[in-house]
Write a protein that holds these residues in place. Structure first.
Motif, PDB file in Angstrom:
ATOM      1  N   VAL A  88     -37.134 -21.957  25.714  1.00 24.15           N
ATOM      2  CA  VAL A  88     -36.467 -22.278  24.440  1.00 24.15           C
ATOM      3  C   VAL A  88     -35.044 -22.774  24.700  1.00 24.15           C
ATOM      4  O   VAL A  88     -34.623 -23.793  24.150  1.00 24.15           O
ATOM      5  CB  VAL A  88     -36.465 -21.057  23.488  1.00 24.15           C
ATOM      6  N   VAL A  89     -34.306 -22.083  25.553  1.00 28.57           N
ATOM      7  CA  VAL A  89     -32.946 -22.507  25.899  1.00 28.57           C
ATOM      8  C   VAL A  89     -32.986 -23.903  26.529  1.00 28.57           C
ATOM      9  O   VAL A  89     -32.166 -24.768  26.201  1.00 28.57           O
ATOM     10  CB  VAL A  89     -32.269 -21.485  26.839  1.00 28.57           C
ATOM     11  N   GLY A  90     -33.940 -24.144  27.406  1.00 29.15           N
ATOM     12  CA  GLY A  90     -34.088 -25.469  28.021  1.00 29.15           C
ATOM     13  C   GLY A  90     -34.387 -26.544  26.996  1.00 29.15           C
ATOM     14  O   GLY A  90     -33.850 -27.653  27.068  1.00 29.15           O
ATOM     15  N   GLN A  91     -35.221 -26.233  26.012  1.00 30.51           N
ATOM     16  CA  GLN A  91     -35.562 -27.195  24.960  1.00 30.51           C
ATOM     17  C   GLN A  91     -34.336 -27.527  24.113  1.00 30.51           C
ATOM     18  O   GLN A  91     -34.081 -28.693  23.804  1.00 30.51           O
ATOM     19  CB  GLN A  91     -36.675 -26.648  24.069  1.00 30.51           C
ATOM     20  N   ILE A  92     -33.559 -26.516  23.757  1.00 30.28           N
ATOM     21  CA  ILE A  92     -32.346 -26.740  22.969  1.00 30.28           C
ATOM     22  C   ILE A  92     -31.365 -27.620  23.724  1.00 30.28           C
ATOM     23  O   ILE A  92     -30.818 -28.580  23.183  1.00 30.28           O
ATOM     24  CB  ILE A  92     -31.716 -25.386  22.560  1.00 30.28           C
ATOM     25  N   THR A  93     -31.165 -27.344  25.002  1.00 29.33           N
ATOM     26  CA  THR A  93     -30.272 -28.153  25.839  1.00 29.33           C
ATOM     27  C   THR A  93     -30.775 -29.592  25.915  1.00 29.33           C
ATOM     28  O   THR A  93     -30.001 -30.548  25.769  1.00 29.33           O
ATOM     29  CB  THR A  93     -30.186 -27.549  27.253  1.00 29.33           C
ATOM     30  N   TYR A 150     -38.713 -32.504  14.577  1.00 29.09           N
ATOM     31  CA  TYR A 150     -40.020 -32.009  14.974  1.00 29.09           C
ATOM     32  C   TYR A 150     -40.218 -30.611  14.438  1.00 29.09           C
ATOM     33  O   TYR A 150     -39.280 -29.912  14.090  1.00 29.09           O
ATOM     34  CB  TYR A 150     -40.240 -32.053  16.496  1.00 29.09           C
ATOM     35  N   ASP A 151     -41.472 -30.247  14.359  1.00 27.36           N
ATOM     36  CA  ASP A 151     -41.817 -28.862  14.031  1.00 27.36           C
ATOM     37  C   ASP A 151     -43.069 -28.499  14.808  1.00 27.36           C
ATOM     38  O   ASP A 151     -43.665 -29.331  15.488  1.00 27.36           O
ATOM     39  CB  ASP A 151     -41.996 -28.642  12.528  1.00 27.36           C
ATOM     40  N   GLN A 152     -43.400 -27.265  14.760  1.00 20.46           N
ATOM     41  CA  GLN A 152     -44.586 -26.746  15.446  1.00 20.46           C
ATOM     42  C   GLN A 152     -44.588 -27.058  16.940  1.00 20.46           C
ATOM     43  O   GLN A 152     -45.592 -27.470  17.504  1.00 20.46           O
ATOM     44  CB  GLN A 152     -45.858 -27.244  14.772  1.00 20.46           C
ATOM     45  N   THR A 153     -43.438 -26.876  17.563  1.00 23.97           N
ATOM     46  CA  THR A 153     -43.346 -26.934  19.021  1.00 23.97           C
ATOM     47  C   THR A 153     -43.437 -25.503  19.513  1.00 23.97           C
ATOM     48  O   THR A 153     -42.703 -24.639  19.043  1.00 23.97           O
ATOM     49  CB  THR A 153     -42.018 -27.577  19.462  1.00 23.97           C
ATOM     50  N   TYR A 154     -44.343 -25.236  20.430  1.00 19.42           N
ATOM     51  CA  TYR A 154     -44.602 -23.874  20.880  1.00 19.42           C
ATOM     52  C   TYR A 154     -44.174 -23.692  22.334  1.00 19.42           C
ATOM     53  O   TYR A 154     -44.568 -24.475  23.194  1.00 19.42           O
ATOM     54  CB  TYR A 154     -46.090 -23.543  20.726  1.00 19.42           C
ATOM     55  N   LEU A 155     -43.340 -22.670  22.567  1.00 22.49           N
ATOM     56  CA  LEU A 155     -42.878 -22.347  23.915  1.00 22.49           C
ATOM     57  C   LEU A 155     -43.093 -20.861  24.152  1.00 22.49           C
ATOM     58  O   LEU A 155     -43.080 -20.066  23.216  1.00 22.49           O
ATOM     59  CB  LEU A 155     -41.400 -22.710  24.078  1.00 22.49           C
ATOM     60  N   TYR A 156     -43.253 -20.482  25.412  1.00 25.58           N
ATOM     61  CA  TYR A 156     -43.707 -19.125  25.704  1.00 25.58           C
ATOM     62  C   TYR A 156     -42.661 -18.172  26.247  1.00 25.58           C
ATOM     63  O   TYR A 156     -42.916 -16.982  26.330  1.00 25.58           O
ATOM     64  CB  TYR A 156     -44.920 -19.185  26.635  1.00 25.58           C
ATOM     65  N   THR A 157     -41.466 -18.662  26.625  1.00 26.55           N
ATOM     66  CA  THR A 157     -40.442 -17.756  27.133  1.00 26.55           C
ATOM     67  C   THR A 157     -39.079 -18.139  26.560  1.00 26.55           C
ATOM     68  O   THR A 157     -38.861 -19.313  26.201  1.00 26.55           O
ATOM     69  CB  THR A 157     -40.337 -17.796  28.672  1.00 26.55           C
ATOM     70  N   PRO A 158     -38.149 -17.197  26.487  1.00 29.04           N
ATOM     71  CA  PRO A 158     -36.795 -17.534  26.025  1.00 29.04           C
ATOM     72  C   PRO A 158     -36.146 -18.615  26.895  1.00 29.04           C
ATOM     73  O   PRO A 158     -35.426 -19.468  26.382  1.00 29.04           O
ATOM     74  CB  PRO A 158     -36.030 -16.211  26.133  1.00 29.04           C
ATOM     75  N   LEU A 159     -36.410 -18.603  28.184  1.00 31.82           N
ATOM     76  CA  LEU A 159     -35.843 -19.613  29.077  1.00 31.82           C
ATOM     77  C   LEU A 159     -36.300 -21.017  28.692  1.00 31.82           C
ATOM     78  O   LEU A 159     -35.514 -21.964  28.681  1.00 31.82           O
ATOM     79  CB  LEU A 159     -36.216 -19.316  30.531  1.00 31.82           C
ATOM     80  N   GLU A 200     -42.026 -20.530  18.111  1.00 28.29           N
ATOM     81  CA  GLU A 200     -42.292 -21.783  17.396  1.00 28.29           C
ATOM     82  C   GLU A 200     -40.957 -22.373  16.963  1.00 28.29           C
ATOM     83  O   GLU A 200     -40.169 -21.709  16.296  1.00 28.29           O
ATOM     84  CB  GLU A 200     -43.164 -21.535  16.178  1.00 28.29           C
ATOM     85  N   LEU A 201     -40.699 -23.634  17.335  1.00 26.82           N
ATOM     86  CA  LEU A 201     -39.419 -24.277  17.051  1.00 26.82           C
ATOM     87  C   LEU A 201     -39.575 -25.407  16.045  1.00 26.82           C
ATOM     88  O   LEU A 201     -40.564 -26.144  16.079  1.00 26.82           O
ATOM     89  CB  LEU A 201     -38.820 -24.892  18.321  1.00 26.82           C
ATOM     90  N   HIS A 202     -38.549 -25.529  15.200  1.00 29.56           N
ATOM     91  CA  HIS A 202     -38.404 -26.652  14.276  1.00 29.56           C
ATOM     92  C   HIS A 202     -36.977 -27.159  14.465  1.00 29.56           C
ATOM     93  O   HIS A 202     -36.043 -26.361  14.477  1.00 29.56           O
ATOM     94  CB  HIS A 202     -38.589 -26.214  12.827  1.00 29.56           C
ATOM     95  N   ILE A 209     -36.335 -20.890  14.614  1.00 28.19           N
ATOM     96  CA  ILE A 209     -37.223 -20.394  15.663  1.00 28.19           C
ATOM     97  C   ILE A 209     -37.905 -19.120  15.185  1.00 28.19           C
ATOM     98  O   ILE A 209     -37.243 -18.153  14.829  1.00 28.19           O
ATOM     99  CB  ILE A 209     -36.437 -20.107  16.960  1.00 28.19           C
ATOM    100  N   TRP A 210     -39.214 -19.139  15.176  1.00 26.37           N
ATOM    101  CA  TRP A 210     -40.011 -17.968  14.847  1.00 26.37           C
ATOM    102  C   TRP A 210     -40.642 -17.447  16.125  1.00 26.37           C
ATOM    103  O   TRP A 210     -40.832 -18.200  17.083  1.00 26.37           O
ATOM    104  CB  TRP A 210     -41.137 -18.335  13.865  1.00 26.37           C
ATOM    105  N   HIS A 211     -40.976 -16.171  16.137  1.00 24.27           N
ATOM    106  CA  HIS A 211     -41.650 -15.614  17.304  1.00 24.27           C
ATOM    107  C   HIS A 211     -42.905 -14.868  16.870  1.00 24.27           C
ATOM    108  O   HIS A 211     -42.851 -13.986  16.025  1.00 24.27           O
ATOM    109  CB  HIS A 211     -40.742 -14.667  18.087  1.00 24.27           C
ATOM    110  N   ASP A 212     -44.017 -15.279  17.431  1.00 25.33           N
ATOM    111  CA  ASP A 212     -45.270 -14.560  17.290  1.00 25.33           C
ATOM    112  C   ASP A 212     -45.423 -13.750  18.570  1.00 25.33           C
ATOM    113  O   ASP A 212     -44.647 -13.909  19.490  1.00 25.33           O
ATOM    114  CB  ASP A 212     -46.424 -15.559  17.129  1.00 25.33           C
ATOM    115  N   ASP A 213     -46.413 -12.929  18.666  1.00 23.99           N
ATOM    116  CA  ASP A 213     -46.567 -12.091  19.852  1.00 23.99           C
ATOM    117  C   ASP A 213     -46.632 -12.896  21.147  1.00 23.99           C
ATOM    118  O   ASP A 213     -46.182 -12.439  22.183  1.00 23.99           O
ATOM    119  CB  ASP A 213     -47.822 -11.219  19.737  1.00 23.99           C
TER     120      ASP A 213
END
Length: 87
Positions: free
Chosen positions: A76-81, A65-74, A54-56, A46-50
């Motif tokens: 990201v946690v939901g995506q991982i789950t 998958y790669d280049q999945t873009y999410l805007y909040t930590p919440l 970005e998740l791989h 997981i990388w973070h831009d401003d």
């Protein structure tokens, strides 16, 4: 160190998920998240831009998958789950 990656790592660790910031202090700094579930090995990078995270995802060392873009930590946690349940 990227404050948003550090914050996300703390959230994931509180959920008993392995999360470690790799390549600290470089332009390529990212969060490595690992989980094993029923013999399946998951690794998110997981990388973070401003503006976004970005998740791989690798499952058993295979890129899912790669280049999945999410805007909040919440999110990201939901995506991982969701990924753990899906794969």
């Amino acid at each position: 160190m990227n404050k948003d990656l550090k914050k996300l790592a703390k959230i994931l660790r509180s959920l008993d998920v392995y999360a470690k910031i790799e390549e600290k202090g470089t332009e390529n700094e990212f969060l490595c998240v690992r989980e094993n579930n029923h013999g399946v090995s998951y690794e998110w990078q997981i990388w973070h831009d401003d503006a976004y995270f970005e998740l791989h995802l690798f499952v058993n060392n295979e890129l899912m998958y790669d280049q999945t873009y999410l805007y909040t930590p919440l999110f990201v946690v939901g995506q991982i789950t969701s990924d753990i349940q899906k794969y």
